[in-house]
Design an enzyme around this catalytic site. Structure first.
Site, PDB file in Angstrom:
ATOM      1  N   HIS A 165       0.841  -1.204   0.000  1.00  0.00           N
ATOM      2  CA  HIS A 165       0.000   0.000   0.000  1.00  0.00           C
ATOM      3  C   HIS A 165       0.875   1.253   0.000  1.00  0.00           C
ATOM      4  O   HIS A 165       2.026   1.220   0.432  1.00  0.00           O
ATOM      5  CB  HIS A 165      -0.868   0.042   1.267  1.00  0.00           C
ATOM      6  CG  HIS A 165      -1.983  -0.952   1.295  1.00  0.00           C
ATOM      7  ND1 HIS A 165      -2.168  -1.841   2.329  1.00  0.00           N
ATOM      8  CD2 HIS A 165      -3.002  -1.174   0.425  1.00  0.00           C
ATOM      9  CE1 HIS A 165      -3.251  -2.584   2.088  1.00  0.00           C
ATOM     10  NE2 HIS A 165      -3.769  -2.199   0.944  1.00  0.00           N
ATOM     11  N   CYS A 252      -2.778   0.120   9.861  1.00  0.00           N
ATOM     12  CA  CYS A 252      -3.815  -0.807   9.368  1.00  0.00           C
ATOM     13  C   CYS A 252      -4.812  -1.251  10.412  1.00  0.00           C
ATOM     14  O   CYS A 252      -5.904  -1.679  10.068  1.00  0.00           O
ATOM     15  CB  CYS A 252      -3.186  -2.092   8.843  1.00  0.00           C
ATOM     16  SG  CYS A 252      -1.627  -1.895   8.068  1.00  0.00           S
TER      17      CYS A 252
HETATM   18  C1  CIR Z   1      -3.777  -7.856   3.018  1.00  0.00           C
HETATM   19  O1  CIR Z   1      -2.952  -8.294   2.193  1.00  0.00           O
HETATM   20  O2  CIR Z   1      -4.803  -7.277   2.668  1.00  0.00           O
HETATM   21  C2  CIR Z   1      -3.487  -8.085   4.476  1.00  0.00           C
HETATM   22  N1  CIR Z   1      -2.826  -9.342   4.665  1.00  0.00           N
HETATM   23  C3  CIR Z   1      -2.642  -6.973   5.031  1.00  0.00           C
HETATM   24  C4  CIR Z   1      -3.313  -5.632   4.971  1.00  0.00           C
HETATM   25  C5  CIR Z   1      -2.516  -4.555   5.609  1.00  0.00           C
HETATM   26  N2  CIR Z   1      -3.221  -3.323   5.577  1.00  0.00           N
HETATM   27  C6  CIR Z   1      -2.673  -2.135   5.438  1.00  0.00           C
HETATM   28  O3  CIR Z   1      -1.473  -2.038   5.231  1.00  0.00           O
HETATM   29  N3  CIR Z   1      -3.456  -1.082   5.452  1.00  0.00           N
END
Ligand code: CIR
Length: 258
Positions: A165, A252
């Site tokens: 991201h 997150c």
């Molecule tokens: C994903 O790949 O969507 C999750 N395993 C990790 C998401 C992390 N979120 C973020 O950085 N905002």
């Protein structure tokens, strides 16, 4: 009244969540849960009331609630996450947010992850990953721009690469200061902002959660922490190594209603 942080329970299935730039390694569930508890305690310490939504095994990545909404003072935009497996996460978040904000929603074919949206004042920098791994597409970006434009916000696309991201590569840590990994995003993409670079030995160190005069920050990244402290920031370290195995960082795990 205390400000509100929405968090979400860790799924018992977290070990099977989405991974893009991180290799799958075993996740110690109890340790991950202890990290999440410590994170919530840090939010309480800086004055937030924490409301934790429940989750289940159908939502492996539920703990990463940031990706399901973009919350501004005037409205909340419910996302349509780029990973199909994560789309069922949004319903409960929309329900919780509806009691606090007018709510809009990104519709197909748009995709948008909250982790790609870096809000600085009235500007929303929206990450556009180069290559095919991106979670936020052009339609998602356009829909977001239309919703927030009517409230006086501008949306600026920002290219990044080699991480999940935009906020893996850059986060705000001061009024005009960003913490940046220059290997993943060009620091000049953010006009008017100064860049504090992470220590190159800690590539995942650019994800920090700025709350007023403090920064909630992974305890594992000691070298970058030193840089933050030298820049005058008060760092609240939280253990974040298990959740990092699920490719998550500190922004997150909450949605902050400031
Ligand atoms: C994903 O790949 O969507 C999750 N395993 C990790 C998401 C992390 N979120 C973020 O950085 N905002």
């Amino acid at each position: 009244m205390a400000r509100l942080a929405l968090t979400r329970e860790l799924s018992p299935n977290i070990a099977n969540g989405e991974l893009t730039f991180v290799d799958r390694t075993p996740i110690d569930f109890d340790r991950a849960r202890a990290e999440h508890d410590a994170y919530e305690a840090a939010l309480r310490q800086v004055g937030y009331h924490v409301e934790r939504l429940s989750a289940d095994s159908e939502m492996a990545d539920s703990v990463f609630i940031e990706d399901t909404a973009v919350v501004l003072d005037e409205l909340a935009v419910i996302t349509r996450p780029g990973a199909e497996s994560r789309r069922r996460e949004t319903a409960a978040v929309a329900k919780a947010l509806r009691t606090h904000r007018p709510v809009a929603a990104i519709l197909a074919p748009g995709t948008l992850d909250g982790g790609d949206v870096l809000t600085v004042g009235r500007t929303l920098f929206v990450g556009q990953a180069t290559g095919s791994a991106g979670r936020t597409n052009a339609s998602g970006l356009r829909q977001l721009a239309a919703f927030v434009g009517s409230q006086g916000y501008k949306v600026k696309p920002v290219r990044f690469h080699d991480c999940l991201h935009l906020k893996s590569a850059a986060t705000q840590v001061g009024d005009d200061l960003l913490l940046v990994n220059p290997a993943w995003v060009d620091p000049t993409a953010f006009p008017g902002m100064r860049a504090l670079e992470i220590d190159p030995a800690e590539p995942f160190g650019a994800n920090a959660l700025w709350v007023d005069d403090a920064v909630v920050y992974p305890a594992e990244f000691e070298r970058t922490r030193e840089r933050l402290e030298r820049a005058g920031l008060r760092v609240i370290p939280v253990p974040a190594g298990e959740l990092a195995k699920a490719e998550g960082g500190v922004t997150c795990c909450s949605l902050l209603l400031r």
